[in-house]
Design a protein around this motif. Structure first.
Motif, short mmCIF file in Angstrom:
data_model
loop_
_atom_site.label_atom_id
_atom_site.label_comp_id
_atom_site.label_asym_id
_atom_site.label_seq_id
_atom_site.Cartn_x
_atom_site.Cartn_y
_atom_site.Cartn_z
N GLY A 142 0.80 -1.22 0.00
CA GLY A 142 0.00 0.00 0.00
C GLY A 142 0.84 1.27 0.00
O GLY A 142 0.40 2.31 0.52
N ARG A 143 2.04 1.20 -0.56
CA ARG A 143 2.92 2.37 -0.60
C ARG A 143 3.49 2.55 -2.00
O ARG A 143 3.55 1.61 -2.78
N SER A 144 3.92 3.79 -2.32
CA SER A 144 4.47 4.04 -3.66
C SER A 144 5.99 3.97 -3.63
O SER A 144 6.68 4.96 -3.84
N TYR A 145 6.52 2.77 -3.32
CA TYR A 145 7.97 2.59 -3.32
C TYR A 145 8.51 2.63 -4.75
O TYR A 145 7.79 2.36 -5.70
N GLY A 146 9.82 2.91 -4.87
CA GLY A 146 10.50 2.81 -6.15
C GLY A 146 11.70 1.90 -6.03
O GLY A 146 12.19 1.64 -4.93
N VAL A 147 12.15 1.39 -7.18
CA VAL A 147 13.36 0.55 -7.18
C VAL A 147 13.96 0.51 -8.59
O VAL A 147 13.24 0.60 -9.58
N SER A 148 15.28 0.43 -8.62
CA SER A 148 15.95 0.15 -9.88
C SER A 148 16.53 -1.27 -9.76
O SER A 148 17.27 -1.56 -8.82
#
Ligand code: C5P
Length: 300
Positions: free
Chosen positions: A82-88
């Protein structure tokens, strides 16, 4: 923590029994998965957006956009949290692409483990398993590793006791095969045969061979209902399988939906010999040796 690397193994199917086509387009299976020591590596780095880069074995055939199964795994995990995490994500491939060794599923499983750690979510394996099953039929096993029987679409798993280490040789083919196409060809071939399709059943002899660590008995029990379809789509695999038998493999079969062929050897030394003979026979683009079972995704 702003970077996590996970090493994840390929699989071979020791038994793949395919039942009739279901209304939802899938087939009920008995799928004995076995994780082997051919590894991809997925590194997750904290970022604002979502991106993926692929390098290594046939990397040019792997999408680097939202179609990439590892990115879809990261997106699904963020949504679950339920979160707007980011990742490369950076994927280093050794598992053949579209080769019937669940390379894409392995990368997705590795991405789930890596992002769970990177984002400090601490989700239990059961939660990751649920997300995995939505991503693809082989992704739950890719999270588990070892040896296990998969039923349903292949996503309902029961670990299997294995009494030893088995040595394998994999003959890689030029180009991949689409899993959906091979299942479709399996239905077509069966319909043309006009025979009813029995419900898939676990081979007790295969489980006994695994328990006993008996490579000779295991070699005799290897089976794959998708093999006739893979051979129908890629005739050259018949020559590859024949060459493996002629070179002294204890058993050989198409791995999953192919086109990789897997051969069982008596020992590590025998696997090395068999690999050299197969290379010389010129029936494979490349040849790998590996052993199994190995554990699932590991943070390195
Ligand atoms: O689950 P996954 O997306 O990996 O499946 C890819 C394709 O393989 C499905 O769309 C389906 O055509 C076929 N499949 C099947 N029965 C299964 C697993 C996969 O027919 N148990």
């Amino acid at each position: 923590m702003n970077s996590v690397t996970v090493r994840v193994p390929a699989k071979v199917n020791l038994q793949l029994a395919v039942g009739p086509l279901r209304d939802d387009g899938y087939h009920d299976l008995v799928n004995v998965f076995h994780a082997v020591s051919v590894f991809d590596e997925v590194t997750a780095v904290a970022e604002t957006g979502m991106s993926v880069r692929v390098e290594g074995e046939s990397a040019d055939q792997v999408p680097e956009d939202g179609d990439n199964l590892a990115i879809r795994a990261a997106v699904a995990l963020a949504r679950h949290a339920g979160r707007s995490y980011g990742v490369s994500l950076a994927i280093r491939k050794a598992i053949p692409v579209a080769g019937g060794m669940a390379g894409g599923s392995a990368d997705a499983a590795a991405a789930l483990v890596a992002c769970n750690e990177l984002w400090g979510l601490g989700l239990p394996t059961e939660d990751l398993m649920e997300i995995a099953a939505d991503l693809g039929s082989d992704v739950p096993f890719a999270l588990l590793g070892g040896t296990a029987v998969g039923t349903g679409r292949g996503e309902r798993l029961t670990p299997v006791e294995v009494g030893g280490t088995f040595h394998w040789v994999f003959a890689l083919a030029d180009g991949g095969l689409s899993t959906a196409t091979v299942y479709g060809e399996c239905d077509r071939v069966r319909e043309a045969d006009g025979q009813g399709v029995p419900l898939p059943r676990t081979s007790e002899a295969l489980l006994a061979a695994l328990r006993a660590g008996d490579a000779r008995a295991l070699g005799a029990e290897l089976s794959n209902d998708l093999q006739p379809a893979a051979l129908s789509l890629r005739e050259s695999l018949g020559r590859t399988l024949q060459a493996g038998r002629a070179c002294g493999a204890l058993g050989g079969l198409v791995s999953g939906s192919g086109p990789t062929c897997a051969f069982l050897a008596e020992s590590e030394a025998h696997a090395t010999e068999l690999a050299a003979s197969l290379k010389e026979a010129g029936v494979a683009r490349d040849v790998l040796t590996a052993y199994g079972p190995v554990p699932g995704p590991t943070v390195v």
